[in-house]
Design an enzyme around this catalytic site. Sequence first.
Site, PDB file in Angstrom:
ATOM      1  N   PHE A 247       0.965  -1.180  -0.284  1.00 21.16           N
ATOM      2  CA  PHE A 247      -0.025   0.171  -0.072  1.00 21.16           C
ATOM      3  C   PHE A 247       0.706   1.258  -0.049  1.00 21.16           C
ATOM      4  CE2 PHE A 247      -2.843  -3.181   2.169  1.00 21.16           C
ATOM      5  CZ  PHE A 247      -3.744  -3.181   1.543  1.00 21.16           C
TER       6      PHE A 247
ATOM      7  N   SER B 108      -4.558   1.643  -9.512  1.00 16.50           N
ATOM      8  CA  SER B 108      -5.502   2.623  -9.345  1.00 16.50           C
ATOM      9  C   SER B 108      -6.203   2.753 -11.046  1.00 16.50           C
ATOM     10  CB  SER B 108      -4.667   4.099  -9.457  1.00 16.50           C
ATOM     11  OG  SER B 108      -5.390   5.146  -9.794  1.00 16.50           O
TER      12      SER B 108
ATOM     13  N   TYR C 225       1.560   9.801 -11.654  1.00 13.21           N
ATOM     14  CA  TYR C 225       1.104   8.915 -10.727  1.00 13.21           C
ATOM     15  C   TYR C 225       0.380   7.603 -11.225  1.00 13.21           C
ATOM     16  CZ  TYR C 225      -2.282   6.826  -7.477  1.00 13.21           C
ATOM     17  OH  TYR C 225      -2.996   5.744  -6.936  1.00 13.21           O
TER      18      TYR C 225
ATOM     19  N   LYS D 143       1.803   3.590 -11.542  1.00 10.69           N
ATOM     20  CA  LYS D 143       1.089   2.449 -11.297  1.00 10.69           C
ATOM     21  C   LYS D 143       1.071   1.479 -12.420  1.00 10.69           C
ATOM     22  CE  LYS D 143      -0.225   3.448  -7.072  1.00 10.69           C
ATOM     23  NZ  LYS D 143       0.126   2.784  -6.029  1.00 10.69           N
TER      24      LYS D 143
END
Length: 330
Positions: free
Chosen positions: A75, A119, A143, A147
């Site tokens: 996480f 995501s 971002y 991912k």
Amino acid sequence: MSTTRILVIGGAGYVGSHFTLCASNAGLRVTVMDNLSKGHRGALRGAEFFQGDLLEFEPLQAHLSRNRYHGIFHFAANCLVGESVSDPAQYYLNNVIAAFNMLEAMRYTNHDRVIFSSSCAVYGIPETLPLKEDHPKNPVSPYGRTKLAVEWMLEDYCTAYGIRSASLRYFNAAGCEPDDGLGEDHRPETHLIPNVVRYALKLQDDLVIFGNDYPTPDGTCIRDYIHVTDLAEAHLKALEKLDSLPLLRLNLGTGRGFSNLDVVKAVGNACGVSLKPEIGPRRPGDPPELVADSGEAFRVLDWRPTRSDLKSICSEVLRWFSEHPEGYAE
Ligand code: UDP
């Protein structure tokens, strides 16, 4: 039967701490590793804890050689779209290099199951909605790119080294567990629901909605809000599923979208006031609408969101901030 041991990296953060609570309630023996750069000691529940950083490879590898975990849950990442646009280096370091270190440490110590927080930002601007897993991946923010880069690494590590993985593509994580004293505490807070709630409680002076000229019915962005505990339960199911399916990539959302103004109204209703946000410019990197088709996750994991009703999410968050106006004490 021996208790299943898992390692939760980033277990003091928002989604990680709710997962840790859920996993320990389900009877798993949980160890949390967190560098506490963003997480809070006060958010640790039902777990052994050690402070560690994925960017420090030797101690990580030493820990994994001394301990045997059935699954590793990752996480620990930077997760702000806007910040990733202005400071991508931080994102490539903390999201990609750190995940690479984790996978290398797993490889050298024969750990072979990982659940990764991915995501919906991997898709970019949707060409079709709701988003299915096979939608083209054209992330529009650093971002989202970080991912996707990790998802590719996971695919290659599965093929070459047999490391099994589930990349769970979260839509908008929301809600909390106020009965257990768990909430959402980012500093600074940039997410919509906590910001609206903090504004409603007069814990912050301003509320700005970023853009009202998007091609949506009320002109504001639309998001799919999924409760953190629903996410947590999907993670537990994904770990079990890796026994039969070595590489999973699944959307985790509800299939229902709410505009930013819908959220403002829902929070206003939860606290019995009418909220008047300012309208500001668009925030870079924001797609107009992100709504999941989670049919694949429903089917493969035999999972359904049960806590993701927006009204109850707003009430929970309102309660947590009323009880913790300053956030976690540590
Ligand atoms: N947003 C906003 N004002 C805020 C925080 C967020 O208008 O103070 C908007 C943001 O631009 C996006 C939506 O709310 O359209 C959801 O943003 P959030 O940061 O909560 O999650 P994201 O979708 O970026 O993961």
